[in-house]
Design a protein around this motif. Structure first.
Motif, short mmCIF file in Angstrom:
data_model
loop_
_atom_site.label_atom_id
_atom_site.label_comp_id
_atom_site.label_asym_id
_atom_site.label_seq_id
_atom_site.Cartn_x
_atom_site.Cartn_y
_atom_site.Cartn_z
N HIS A 37 43.86 2.74 -39.50
CA HIS A 37 43.37 1.67 -39.48
C HIS A 37 42.01 1.35 -38.33
N GLU A 143 36.85 -0.56 -46.76
CA GLU A 143 36.88 -1.62 -46.12
C GLU A 143 36.14 -2.73 -46.86
N HIS A 170 39.03 -7.91 -49.11
CA HIS A 170 38.32 -8.41 -47.43
C HIS A 170 38.87 -9.67 -47.53
N HIS A 213 44.81 -6.36 -47.23
CA HIS A 213 44.52 -7.68 -47.72
C HIS A 213 44.35 -8.42 -48.76
N HIS A 234 47.01 -1.09 -42.74
CA HIS A 234 47.12 -2.77 -41.71
C HIS A 234 47.62 -3.79 -41.53
N ARG A 245 48.30 -12.95 -45.30
CA ARG A 245 48.13 -11.89 -45.05
C ARG A 245 48.98 -10.52 -44.66
N ASP A 347 44.42 -1.55 -35.94
CA ASP A 347 43.16 -2.52 -36.20
C ASP A 347 42.41 -2.56 -35.26
ZN LIG Z 1 40.50 -5.57 -42.54
#
Ligand SMILES: [Zn+2]
Length: 402
Positions: A37, A143, A170, A213, A234, A245, A347
């Motif tokens: 990611h 994403e 997201h 997400h 991620h 999350r 990330d």
């Molecule tokens: Zn993200």
């Protein structure tokens, strides 16, 4: 003579790379390494930002470019076509569609402009082939699937242009799935009917499904619905930091049982409590927002924003997360999922310059290899974490393509 001098100068000018043991350095260089990611295409879109130049967190909050990938021994990864969550009006859906298409074009233009350094990867086997040629491999991922809301058939077009991983949602619920962090709570109680259709379409095309997400219910339903193993590109561990999350251990096990992989996130806000205050957050957002909306459109503006960001860090100090925090999540997830179901998706460039101490940018990656060696993992296990596990899933997804 001239060449030697140039090399010496190059050496002298090279900034300090992560100091690791010779053994760890040699292993890291030997391995095929990927991060699942990378939000770096946000920077590709900024005028004058050249990925072939070495940048720094201190000058523009960036964490990835070609020189730093080389220094950090990162062979490639998944570069993200990210779209902000927004309204669901036809106008907003058209804008999301066009944004994703423009981002796709920007990435392809960047690849075309740097053919000696970067190459588009389409199949799992391409990663090793491209790395062996001395270039960095670039897989495309998306994403937030909102750009496909008006016409899900556009997924076929994105696939033909190179898209190989699809993140449904997201930070807000969208047309396809509930988010883990929408303040309004669940809307579909998991996946929407369109979300189920999109998963079936991705399965048919041979695209990996990414559930980072997604809400827990959306995760459960997608795990059932997908004919192929699932990826979390991620995501970190809820057992270590209770954030919506992050994923709980039972779900990490369920993902692994179905053959999937979880790529551990280094985003500080998911590793530990950041002790956010509204004042701090406002100052950070003011400094990082222009990178995301494209208004950080000159080197001078980017430097001023980076200065404002570091001033906000000084004005509103908080305990910083570190490489140790990241390693705790990584080791816990390896323990729960098993070493064949874990990888890295840090990330980078997705957090507006937020970084953990010791993991400031991709040049720090050899430190992770050093820590994994110290934990007693074998070379083949470490190779799995650095990409082998994810590429195994990609091969399964390719084989299931109709
Ligand atoms: Zn993200």
């Amino acid at each position: 003579m001239k060449r030697t001098l140039a090399l010496l100068l190059l050496f002298a000018a090279a900034p300090a790379v992560a100091q690791v043991s010779p053994e760890a350095h040699a292993l890291h260089e030997r391995l095929l390494t990927l991060d699942s990611h990378l939000d770096t295409p946000v920077y590709f879109s900024l005028p004058g930002w050249n990925p072939a130049q070495r940048h720094a967190l201190e000058t523009d909050l960036s964490q990835v470019d070609i020189p730093r990938m080389r220094e950090g021994g990162l062979d490639g990864g998944f570069f993200v076509i990210y779209t902000d969550p927004g309204e669901r009006t036809p106008e907003a859906q058209r804008a999301a569609r066009d944004h994703a298409l423009a981002r796709l074009v920007t990435i392809r233009e960047t690849l075309a402009a740097h053919p000696d350094d970067l190459a588009l990867a389409l199949r799992a086997d391409d990663a090793a082939r491209i790395a062996a040629s001395g270039r960095r491999f670039v897989y495309l991922s998306m994403e937030n699937a909102s750009p496909l809301a008006l016409d899900p058939g556009l997924l076929d077009f994105h696939y033909r242009q190179g898209l190989r991983m699809l993140g449904l949602v997201h930070v807000q619920n969208n047309e396809f799935a509930d988010s883990s962090t929408d303040k309004a709570g669940p809307e579909w109680n998991g996946l929407s009917p369109a979300g189920r259709d999109l998963i079936a379409r991705a399965n048919r095309l041979g695209l990996m499904i990414d559930l980072s997400h997604a809400s827990d219910a959306a995760f459960d339903q997608a795990l059932e619905a997908s004919r192929t193993p699932i990826v979390l590109s991620h995501t970190s561990a809820k057992a270590l930091y209770d954030h919506p999350r992050n994923l709980d251990d039972a779900r990490i096990r369920a993902l692994a049982e179905k053959g999937g992989v979880i790529q551990v996130n280094a985003y500080p806000g998911y590793l530990a409590d950041e002790h956010k205050s509204p004042e701090r957050q406002a100052a950070i957002d003011a400094a990082t927002g222009p990178f995301w909306d494209g208004s950080a459109d000159s080197a001078e503006k980017r430097q001023a924003l980076a200065d404002a960001y570091f001033k906000a860090q000084r004005d509103f100090p908080v305990p910083r997360t570190t490489l140790d925090d990241f390693m705790r999540h990584l080791l816990h997830i390896i323990e729960v999922a098993g070493p064949e179901h874990v990888g890295l998706g840090a990330d980078f460039d997705g957090a507006g310059g937020l970084a953990s101490v010791g993991l400031e940018d991709v040049t720090a990656l050899p430190r992770i290899t050093e820590r994994l060696l110290a934990e007693g993992f074998s070379e083949s296990q470490i190779a799995g974490f650095w990409g082998g596990n994810l590429l195994r899933v990609m091969r399964q997804v390719e084989a299931a393509r109709e």
